[in-house]
Design a protein around this motif. Structure first.
Motif, PDB file in Angstrom:
ATOM      1  N   ASN A  52       0.862  -1.186   0.000  1.00  0.00           N
ATOM      2  CA  ASN A  52       0.000   0.000   0.000  1.00  0.00           C
ATOM      3  C   ASN A  52       0.901   1.239   0.000  1.00  0.00           C
ATOM      4  N   PRO A  53       1.287   1.709  -1.191  1.00  0.00           N
ATOM      5  CA  PRO A  53       2.294   2.771  -1.307  1.00  0.00           C
ATOM      6  C   PRO A  53       1.985   4.084  -0.586  1.00  0.00           C
ATOM      7  N   ILE A  54       0.729   4.334  -0.238  1.00  0.00           N
ATOM      8  CA  ILE A  54       0.440   5.598   0.461  1.00  0.00           C
ATOM      9  C   ILE A  54       0.665   5.491   1.966  1.00  0.00           C
ATOM     10  N   LYS A  55       0.862   4.290   2.475  1.00  0.00           N
ATOM     11  CA  LYS A  55       1.097   4.099   3.907  1.00  0.00           C
ATOM     12  C   LYS A  55       2.535   3.634   4.140  1.00  0.00           C
ATOM     13  N   THR A  56       3.455   4.570   3.982  1.00  0.00           N
ATOM     14  CA  THR A  56       4.867   4.259   4.169  1.00  0.00           C
ATOM     15  C   THR A  56       5.240   4.350   5.655  1.00  0.00           C
ATOM     16  N   ASP A  61       3.571  10.017   6.853  1.00  0.00           N
ATOM     17  CA  ASP A  61       2.522   9.005   6.725  1.00  0.00           C
ATOM     18  C   ASP A  61       2.188   8.367   8.068  1.00  0.00           C
ATOM     19  N   LEU A  62       3.211   8.086   8.871  1.00  0.00           N
ATOM     20  CA  LEU A  62       2.935   7.514  10.193  1.00  0.00           C
ATOM     21  C   LEU A  62       2.040   8.443  11.007  1.00  0.00           C
ATOM     22  N   LYS A  63       2.318   9.732  10.939  1.00  0.00           N
ATOM     23  CA  LYS A  63       1.488  10.698  11.662  1.00  0.00           C
ATOM     24  C   LYS A  63       0.096  10.811  11.045  1.00  0.00           C
TER      25      LYS A  63
END
Length: 111
Positions: A52-56, A61-63
């Motif tokens: 899932n490339p948008i959830k790196t 992204d973590l935030k």
């Protein structure tokens, strides 16, 4: 009343600082890096996410996805998720998973 509140606040503050220091001392980021390299880089090389490339694993992204905490990363690594991440709770020790979480948080702003 003010004295009681002040005393309570100071004790609470000291306990919070001490608990974070103890937690930080138990994390071995170098061991986490090694475990990450052996178990996670197939999908998360360079902090990316091949499923899932948008959830790196990058800090933004973590935030954005409310994952910028050791507890949440430990939960995710331990239990996996139905969208493709396998559970590592049966393969890695609790210490190993905590070390991986520490490594991810340590590197989140470097990827």
């Amino acid at each position: 009343m003010k004295l009681t509140f002040s005393l309570f606040f100071n004790i609470f503050f000291i306990l919070c600082i001490n608990s974070q220091v103890v937690f930080a001392e138990n994390i071995d980021v170098e061991a986490g890096e090694q475990i990450f390299s052996q178990n996670c880089t197939a999908c998360h090389s360079g902090g990316e996410n091949s499923v899932n490339p948008i959830k790196t694993l990058k800090i933004g992204d973590l935030k954005d996805y409310s994952m910028y905490s050791s507890d949440k990363i430990v939960y995710q690594v331990t239990n996996g998720n139905p969208n493709g991440m396998p559970a590592f709770g049966g393969r890695l020790s609790e210490d190993d998973i905590n070390n991986v979480a520490g490594y991810v948080l340590d590197h989140a702003d470097k990827w």
